[in-house]
Design a protein around this motif. Structure first.
Motif, short mmCIF file in Angstrom:
data_model
loop_
_atom_site.label_atom_id
_atom_site.label_comp_id
_atom_site.label_asym_id
_atom_site.label_seq_id
_atom_site.Cartn_x
_atom_site.Cartn_y
_atom_site.Cartn_z
N ILE A 1 46.61 17.12 56.01
CA ILE A 1 47.65 16.38 56.70
C ILE A 1 47.69 16.82 58.15
N ILE A 2 48.25 15.95 59.00
CA ILE A 2 48.55 16.36 60.37
C ILE A 2 49.89 17.08 60.33
N ILE A 3 49.96 18.24 60.96
CA ILE A 3 51.19 19.02 60.96
C ILE A 3 52.25 18.25 61.75
N ALA A 4 53.30 17.82 61.06
CA ALA A 4 54.32 16.96 61.67
C ALA A 4 55.03 17.66 62.80
N GLY A 5 55.25 16.92 63.88
CA GLY A 5 56.12 17.40 64.94
C GLY A 5 55.45 18.13 66.09
N ILE A 6 54.18 18.58 65.95
CA ILE A 6 53.58 19.34 67.05
C ILE A 6 52.43 18.60 67.73
N GLY A 7 52.08 17.42 67.21
CA GLY A 7 51.05 16.61 67.85
C GLY A 7 51.55 15.19 68.02
N SER A 8 50.67 14.31 68.46
CA SER A 8 51.07 12.92 68.65
C SER A 8 49.85 12.01 68.69
N SER A 9 50.06 10.77 68.32
CA SER A 9 49.01 9.77 68.45
C SER A 9 49.24 8.88 69.66
N ILE A 10 50.35 9.12 70.40
CA ILE A 10 50.63 8.39 71.63
C ILE A 10 51.04 9.41 72.70
N PRO A 11 50.82 9.10 73.99
CA PRO A 11 51.16 10.07 75.05
C PRO A 11 52.67 10.29 75.16
N PHE A 12 53.05 11.53 75.46
CA PHE A 12 54.45 11.91 75.65
C PHE A 12 54.65 12.34 77.11
N GLY A 13 55.65 11.76 77.76
CA GLY A 13 55.91 12.08 79.16
C GLY A 13 56.42 13.49 79.39
N ASN A 14 57.03 14.11 78.38
CA ASN A 14 57.58 15.45 78.55
C ASN A 14 56.53 16.55 78.45
N VAL A 15 55.29 16.20 78.13
CA VAL A 15 54.23 17.20 78.06
C VAL A 15 53.64 17.38 79.46
N ALA A 16 53.88 18.53 80.07
CA ALA A 16 53.31 18.85 81.38
C ALA A 16 52.06 19.69 81.15
N HIS A 17 50.91 19.04 81.11
CA HIS A 17 49.67 19.71 80.75
C HIS A 17 49.34 20.90 81.66
N GLU A 18 49.75 20.80 82.92
CA GLU A 18 49.40 21.85 83.88
C GLU A 18 50.11 23.17 83.60
N LEU A 19 51.12 23.18 82.75
CA LEU A 19 51.84 24.42 82.44
C LEU A 19 51.09 25.34 81.49
N TYR A 20 50.13 24.80 80.73
CA TYR A 20 49.50 25.54 79.65
C TYR A 20 48.24 26.27 80.13
N ASP A 21 48.06 27.48 79.62
CA ASP A 21 46.89 28.29 79.95
C ASP A 21 45.81 28.20 78.87
#
Length: 328
Positions: A209-229
């Motif tokens: 299964i896909i672990i619910a709640g921590i991924g997505s099949s559509i883009p989310f605006g609140n994810v700021a990719h530049e924050l992650y190392d």
């Protein structure tokens, strides 16, 4: 003394789970963001007591928004995923929230798109209702400022790495943002399931299964990719082993995303000299049958190690890790 149970739930506990390893343990994490978001919207006049708030949810946010609406005298309408279970449906009904649950859908993208489309129809029929937009509105970052202050009082943020499931992007993104105002060097490690578009693993399917709640099949605006190392992609089997080990070794009964974060946090801790804090977003109750009843299937976490491919094309089950940004 708290004036409402939502305020008590919104305060997490910091639990030491080994040398330089700490669990930020929530009962229901998204109560933090929903409560402060609703408070802010009321304070700024965007909404008023008695208004109806609406949003889409796969589970935790539905309960969080229902609690926030109960606290502030608002009505709550949820367009729910097929993953909303009987226990949550019952809680929402008693709290006075209304739920429209989507019928079963094998394709996660179709389920998410259908929920968003349904919200559009609802807003067309009820233009006075307010769409909370948990996936896109940065108002959901506000509640984590108090959590960041709590962390900074007990741990040295200049020597800290935060690890957590990405999901909507609000929890990990907000904690890193607020902590970095005082300590710019705070590290941030995001945890993703395979099959999620958020960090480019949609080409790798998890057979369980896909672990619910921590991924997505559509883009989310609140994810700021530049924050992650760094990003860890964790499959169901590895996350199950992490969840079982966390309960067996530390008596922390937490959900599947916490098991995945714990696994990633242990790996990062063993390869640095900093304190690693991992987010425990919810309790394990809704995973009793799908995860904890299968505890005999868990493998020792010490036997697991991530693949570290050169590009995202090399991502592979059961666990992969890459520095971010990562080449395609």
């Amino acid at each position: 003394m708290h004036n409402h149970i939502a305020e008590a739930i919104a305060r997490p506990d910091l639990v030491r789970t080994g040398e330089r390893l700490v669990c930020l343990r929530f009962e229901t994490m998204k109560v933090v963001s929903a409560l402060e978001a609703v408070r802010h919207l009321l304070r700024t006049g965007v909404i008023a007591p008695g208004d109806t708030l609406v949003d889409s949810s796969s589970g935790i946010y539905a309960y969080a928004l229902a609690l926030a609406c109960h606290r502030f005298g608002l009505r709550c309408h949820i367009v729910g995923s097929t993953t909303v279970d009987h226990t949550l449906r019952t809680q929402l009904a008693v709290l006075g929230a209304t739920l429209e649950q989507m019928p079963p859908e094998a394709d996660l993208k179709l389920d998410q798109n259908r929920r968003v489309r349904r919200i559009g129809e609802i807003l067309h029929a009820h233009p006075d209702w307010h769409w909370m937009r948990q996936y896109h509105d940065r108002v959901h970052y506000l509640g984590y400022r108090a959590v960041a202050r709590q962390i900074a009082r007990e741990l040295d943020p200049s020597r800290l790495i935060v690890v957590g499931g990405v999901g909507s992007g609000a929890s990990t993104g907000a904690l890193a943002t607020w902590l970095r105002t005082a300590a710019p060097g705070v590290g941030l490690v995001g945890v993703q399931p395979f099959g999620s578009v958020t960090f480019g693993s949609e080409h790798v399917a998890d057979p369980d299964i896909i672990i619910a709640g921590i991924g997505s099949s559509i883009p989310f605006g609140n994810v700021a990719h530049e924050l992650y190392d760094t990003i860890h992609w964790v499959g169901f089997g590895a996350a199950l082993s992490g969840s079982v080990d966390l309960l067996r070794r530390h008596a922390i009964f937490a959900g599947l995303s916490t098991g995945a974060a714990y696994l990633a946090a242990r790996w990062e801790r063993d390869r640095c000299d900093r304190t690693v804090l991992f987010i425990g977003a919810d309790t394990g109750h809704r995973y009793v049958d799908t995860v904890f009843a299968r505890h005999a299937e868990a493998v020792p976490v010490t036997s697991l190690a991530p693949v570290e491919p050169a590009t995202r094309a090399g991502l592979a089950l059961p666990w992969s890790r890459m520095a971010w940004p990562a080449p395609a």
